[in-house]
Design a protein around this motif. Structure first.
Motif, PDB file in Angstrom:
ATOM      1  N   GLY A  53      39.165  49.324  34.442  1.00  0.00           N
ATOM      2  CA  GLY A  53      38.072  49.677  35.337  1.00  0.00           C
ATOM      3  C   GLY A  53      38.427  49.427  36.786  1.00  0.00           C
ATOM      4  O   GLY A  53      39.525  48.968  37.121  1.00  0.00           O
ATOM      5  N   ALA A  54      37.484  49.703  37.673  1.00  0.00           N
ATOM      6  CA  ALA A  54      37.737  49.526  39.103  1.00  0.00           C
ATOM      7  C   ALA A  54      36.711  48.616  39.769  1.00  0.00           C
ATOM      8  O   ALA A  54      36.972  48.066  40.842  1.00  0.00           O
ATOM      9  N   HIS A  55      35.554  48.434  39.130  1.00  0.00           N
ATOM     10  CA  HIS A  55      34.500  47.623  39.731  1.00  0.00           C
ATOM     11  C   HIS A  55      34.810  46.139  39.555  1.00  0.00           C
ATOM     12  O   HIS A  55      35.474  45.729  38.603  1.00  0.00           O
ATOM     13  N   ALA A  56      34.313  45.332  40.480  1.00  0.00           N
ATOM     14  CA  ALA A  56      34.531  43.888  40.397  1.00  0.00           C
ATOM     15  C   ALA A  56      33.975  43.308  39.098  1.00  0.00           C
ATOM     16  O   ALA A  56      34.555  42.378  38.532  1.00  0.00           O
ATOM     17  N   LEU A  57      32.841  43.853  38.610  1.00  0.00           N
ATOM     18  CA  LEU A  57      32.269  43.363  37.358  1.00  0.00           C
ATOM     19  C   LEU A  57      33.160  43.707  36.164  1.00  0.00           C
ATOM     20  O   LEU A  57      33.216  42.956  35.187  1.00  0.00           O
ATOM     21  N   ASP A  58      33.846  44.868  36.226  1.00  0.00           N
ATOM     22  CA  ASP A  58      34.815  45.197  35.179  1.00  0.00           C
ATOM     23  C   ASP A  58      35.914  44.138  35.133  1.00  0.00           C
ATOM     24  O   ASP A  58      36.291  43.659  34.057  1.00  0.00           O
ATOM     25  N   HIS A  59      36.418  43.766  36.285  1.00  0.00           N
ATOM     26  CA  HIS A  59      37.539  42.835  36.337  1.00  0.00           C
ATOM     27  C   HIS A  59      37.091  41.410  36.014  1.00  0.00           C
ATOM     28  O   HIS A  59      37.884  40.617  35.489  1.00  0.00           O
ATOM     29  N   TRP A 162      38.300  36.685  45.646  1.00  0.00           N
ATOM     30  CA  TRP A 162      39.174  37.568  44.868  1.00  0.00           C
ATOM     31  C   TRP A 162      38.416  38.804  44.388  1.00  0.00           C
ATOM     32  O   TRP A 162      38.936  39.926  44.438  1.00  0.00           O
ATOM     33  N   LEU A 163      37.176  38.616  43.956  1.00  0.00           N
ATOM     34  CA  LEU A 163      36.380  39.748  43.469  1.00  0.00           C
ATOM     35  C   LEU A 163      36.048  40.741  44.579  1.00  0.00           C
ATOM     36  O   LEU A 163      35.729  41.904  44.299  1.00  0.00           O
ATOM     37  N   GLN A 164      36.104  40.275  45.839  1.00  0.00           N
ATOM     38  CA  GLN A 164      35.805  41.163  46.964  1.00  0.00           C
ATOM     39  C   GLN A 164      37.038  41.905  47.473  1.00  0.00           C
ATOM     40  O   GLN A 164      36.923  42.755  48.369  1.00  0.00           O
ATOM     41  N   GLN A 165      38.208  41.601  46.900  1.00  0.00           N
ATOM     42  CA  GLN A 165      39.411  42.299  47.330  1.00  0.00           C
ATOM     43  C   GLN A 165      39.422  43.723  46.778  1.00  0.00           C
ATOM     44  O   GLN A 165      38.650  44.076  45.882  1.00  0.00           O
ATOM     45  N   ALA A 166      40.321  44.537  47.329  1.00  0.00           N
ATOM     46  CA  ALA A 166      40.426  45.929  46.884  1.00  0.00           C
ATOM     47  C   ALA A 166      40.791  45.983  45.397  1.00  0.00           C
ATOM     48  O   ALA A 166      41.527  45.126  44.898  1.00  0.00           O
ATOM     49  N   ALA A 167      40.274  46.996  44.705  1.00  0.00           N
ATOM     50  CA  ALA A 167      40.502  47.128  43.266  1.00  0.00           C
ATOM     51  C   ALA A 167      41.986  47.119  42.893  1.00  0.00           C
ATOM     52  O   ALA A 167      42.369  46.468  41.902  1.00  0.00           O
ATOM     53  N   PRO A 168      42.873  47.811  43.644  1.00  0.00           N
ATOM     54  CA  PRO A 168      44.301  47.774  43.269  1.00  0.00           C
ATOM     55  C   PRO A 168      44.892  46.366  43.320  1.00  0.00           C
ATOM     56  O   PRO A 168      45.773  46.038  42.516  1.00  0.00           O
TER      57      PRO A 168
END
Length: 274
Positions: A53-59, A162-168
């Motif tokens: 996924g790409a969303h912070a909640l996914d990660h 960390w959750l606010q960093q870019a998805a990549p």
């Protein structure tokens, strides 16, 4: 038309009707070893989904999945067990070469998969997931994650950062943490695929929602109950070396006491054993 012929005709119609409808299956492991493999399969698949996924909640969910995998896989000597099972299956399958009833291409493919997976497992050194345990930042998150609501930004500011960093950026970190755990997944995928492919399927009818069969001491590692998906019945299964018992219950999300089905339920039962 005689009653007997009429009943046979109706049964045939119902069978054709059922074949055109979707089926839901329930797998029941019979021993702790297969139970652990099924739990890990579920965790790996769920974690891989969220890693992609790409969303912070996914990660966030992906990281929790990695922690769960660590916990389940570290409870047993999983690596050794999988290595032994892969070697046993390699020897068994090698003996099937030049069998005219076996596809040579399919056989060579599974043997290649076993060989490469066996090699990757051997390359795993130390305790499973030890490199993650050595990461104090991850272990702080893991400890807080066991507390309901324990990973809020005021609890773990660095994790919030960390959750606010870019998805990549997050994706690269997750790949670095998750990829070293994948040899176990590849191994259990092979074992479970071979186990499921061994299925011997029989069709039964549970009279008034209940079914019992004496096993006669026959060994089985996994049972799969399959029935029409829109049929309001959920199987509850208990089994040992002497008997298999299945009771079909009415599904409910209202919180009321579960009730058993009082009608006949047609289903198929798959017996899987390596």
């Amino acid at each position: 038309m005689s009653p007997a012929i009429q009943n046979d005709f109706l049964a045939a119609e119902l069978h054709i009707f059922a074949a055109e409808r979707t089926v839901i299956s329930y797998e029941f492991p019979i021993n702790e070893r297969i139970r652990t493999l099924l739990r890990l399969e579920n965790l790996y698949n769920r974690t891989a989904h969220f890693v992609g996924g790409a969303h912070a909640l996914d990660h966030h969910s992906a990281l929790l999945g990695i922690f769960e995998i660590m916990e389940v896989a570290s409870r047993a000597d999983l690596k050794s067990d999988l290595l032994q099972e892969l070697e046993r299956q390699r020897q068994t399958l090698t003996g099937l070469r030049h069998n005219p009833q076996i596809s040579e291409a399919a056989l060579e493919q599974i043997l290649d998969d076993i060989e490469s997976t066996h090699g990757r497992l051997l390359q795993m050194t130390g305790k499973f997931g030890q490199f993650l345990r050595d990461n104090e930042w991850l272990m702080a998150i893991k400890q807080r994650a066991n507390i309901p609501g324990g990973v809020c930004e005021f609890d773990l500011p660095s994790y919030h950062y960390w959750l606010q960093q870019a998805a990549p950026r997050r994706q690269a970190d997750l790949d670095r943490w998750f990829t070293p755990l994948l040899p176990i997944k590849h191994a259990l995928d092979i074992v479970l695929r071979l186990l499921r492919d061994s299925a011997k399927v029989c069709h039964y009818s549970a009279k008034n929602g209940n079914f019992q069969q004496m096993s006669g001491g026959k060994s089985v590692q996994l049972l799969k109950v399959s029935l029409i998906s829109d049929l309001p019945a959920v199987p509850e299964l208990s089994a040992n070396r002497y008997a298999i018992n299945i009771r079909f219950m009415l599904p409910s999300t209202s919180g009321e006491r579960a009730r058993s089905v009082d009608a006949d339920v047609d289903f198929s039962l798959s017996y899987c054993n390596l």
